[in-house]
Design an enzyme around this catalytic site. Sequence first.
Site, PDB file in Angstrom:
ATOM      1  N   CYS A  20       4.883  11.762  12.022  1.00 59.22           N
ATOM      2  CA  CYS A  20       4.025  12.884  12.400  1.00 59.22           C
ATOM      3  C   CYS A  20       2.675  12.855  11.703  1.00 59.22           C
ATOM      4  O   CYS A  20       1.736  13.482  12.142  1.00 59.22           O
ATOM      5  CB  CYS A  20       4.724  14.193  12.107  1.00 59.22           C
ATOM      6  SG  CYS A  20       5.784  14.694  13.464  1.00 59.22           S
TER       7      CYS A  20
ATOM      8  N   ASN B 147       0.797  -1.218   0.000  1.00 61.64           N
ATOM      9  CA  ASN B 147       0.000   0.000   0.000  1.00 61.64           C
ATOM     10  C   ASN B 147       0.834   1.275   0.000  1.00 61.64           C
ATOM     11  O   ASN B 147       0.354   2.334  -0.374  1.00 61.64           O
ATOM     12  CB  ASN B 147      -0.962   0.007   1.195  1.00 61.64           C
ATOM     13  CG  ASN B 147      -0.256  -0.240   2.509  1.00 61.64           C
ATOM     14  OD1 ASN B 147       0.656  -1.043   2.576  1.00 61.64           O
ATOM     15  ND2 ASN B 147      -0.680   0.442   3.549  1.00 61.64           N
TER      16      ASN B 147
END
Lengths: 380, 304
Positions: A302, A129
């Site tokens: 993040c 993915n």
Amino acid sequence: MLPYLQEYYGNPSSMHTFGGQVSKAIRNARLQIATLIGAEETELIFTSCGTEGNNTAIRAAIAAQPNRKHIITTQVEHACVLNVCKQLEKQGYTVTYLSVDSQGQIDLLELEAALTGNTALVSTMYANNETGVILPVEKIGALAKAYDAIYHVDAVQAVGKLPLNLQSSQIDLLTLSGHKLHAPKGIGALYVRRGFCFRPFLLGGHQERGRRAGTENVAGIIGLGAAAELAQQHFGKITQQTQLRDRLEQGLLSTIPDCQVNGDRTKRLPNTTNIGFKYIEGEAILFSLNQYGICASSGSACTSGSLEPSHVLRAMGLPYTILHGSIRFSLSRYTTLREIDRVLELMPAIVERLRALSPFNTDQADWLQDREEAIIVGSK
Amino acid sequence: MWDYTDKVLDLFYNPKNQGTIVDTNEPGIAVVFGEVGSIACGDALRLHLKIDITSDKILDARFQTFGCTSAIASSSALTELIKDLTLDEALKITNQEIADYLGGLPEAKMHCSVMGQEALEAAIYNYRGIKVEQHEEDEGTLICTCFSVSENKIRRVAIENNLTTAEQVTSYVKAGGGCSACLAAIEDILTAVQQETTATSKRLATEIAMAQEKALDRDRTVKPLTTVQKITLIQRVLEEVRPLLLADGGDVELYDVDGNTVKVLLKGACGSCSSSTATLKSAIEARLQEQVLPTLVVEAVEAI
């Protein structure tokens, strides 16, 4: 889909004509999806998403082989496979997580060495993915079958982008998810080879021939069926999508210094490119692109809400200088040349601005290298 | 998609004070920098300070940040907050003040504000010649090996930000965000901190109660004022206040003392201004309570 939310809202399990109309539409959708993947209609179970499909497949596989306590998967699977495997480890199963090389590819010899008569299941992705790297599923399936292990494929990324013919494959179970092929979110399907001794995950009513209880997501199923038919028609235009992806990739590599494509560039999905930009952080790139309405994704810590960067890129052994600044661009069949050129126009300035903000840059390459090596030594 | 405030996005797209400060060997000026974070953790900040040696003031602050949107915005906010402060004043800046300047940060991003505070400390420690190894935070037991976070640091951030769960600690200092093997240890630290905080609160409450009891005892032992003594003292306080009132065209005069109620006549400007009447009343009352008797109440009365 709209008529099935407005006029034809009958329950397909009901005996009246109102529900019967809906039941027929579901049968048609099942046929459309089966045609796309080269399966029989009765081999499909509708699910709510890829996660449910993968969870169901793994649990059904180990239930079908209760005397075998070994599972093989890879380090680069989606969390909905890895986390089930981790849970099964706590329940007494042994799991082998196959490594990948710097191109994101597994080693078939490592797989062969791991297979034993105790192996209940081999579960691998069809295509990754994050990088789009395609694994050799037919070869993996052949090896699994040599040991009578069940072979499950998470094909969420591949369905609709690669032609499939499951009837002539070694795959026992295969997962797909609607929104990856322009169907709505919240619908998926699981292929279960005919004759497979299936144990349902959700128990209750008789829906899906007793294999998945629960009232059907009718509009989602109709949408998935239509999307499957459109994907089938679109296979002829895949080359155009690949050309656009390559234009984006080559344009970025030629105009921006210190960046690289992550993963195998030949055995890869036609719509995906994962590019690492050294010295800067992925989320900052995404928010910069978002300012112009351009949506991409990142494997940086993040962005994900966790604090660990992409496990896929880490498994490939990429240095931190690259993996924190890696961006995945996914093209759809609706992506245009103009959109690609807009990204190419904006990205050099975005990268330059963020590098100007960063304390790390090419002048400090040696210092960074030392840090990388210290981390590697520290982790051993 | 993170739910960032407009201020965060503004400082990300238009950061203030980015870059370095070059040391030009100017007399009386020092240039230093402090650095925190690492390439492995995914964020790092190098804070540059220009310091006036005589006044100990920060004349300029600039940053270089490797990190996400909120890390860049937090760095920019920090430089704005510390300019013109003395080093001691700057050391009092907390990560919460950085977050507040930004209008808040998502909790999972609070570690960006902590990074700013730590870079500031590192820069000032550098300037003052205190080695990082001597920083007491680094002396504690290492709890999170993935992100090198010590017990002392977890304690400090937990107390300063009132953190109660391991997940919050992860959001603020990253500890526990890697292999998660240390989450149980973090929870133990939080439990200990809470117990200590509760014990401290109880001790303080006991000490305060004891001090109040002592004060009451002292008051009880003081001989009560006679009426004449009370009126004399009241008159003395009013005489102290009068010159101030006279300067503004007003005046005050004692009218009567009825138990603990002091009745005064306000004159001149004081008598005609309703707001100044209230202010004067409260000002006179406060002085009387402090210097004569805590239970005194002042009332302004109309002249007959």
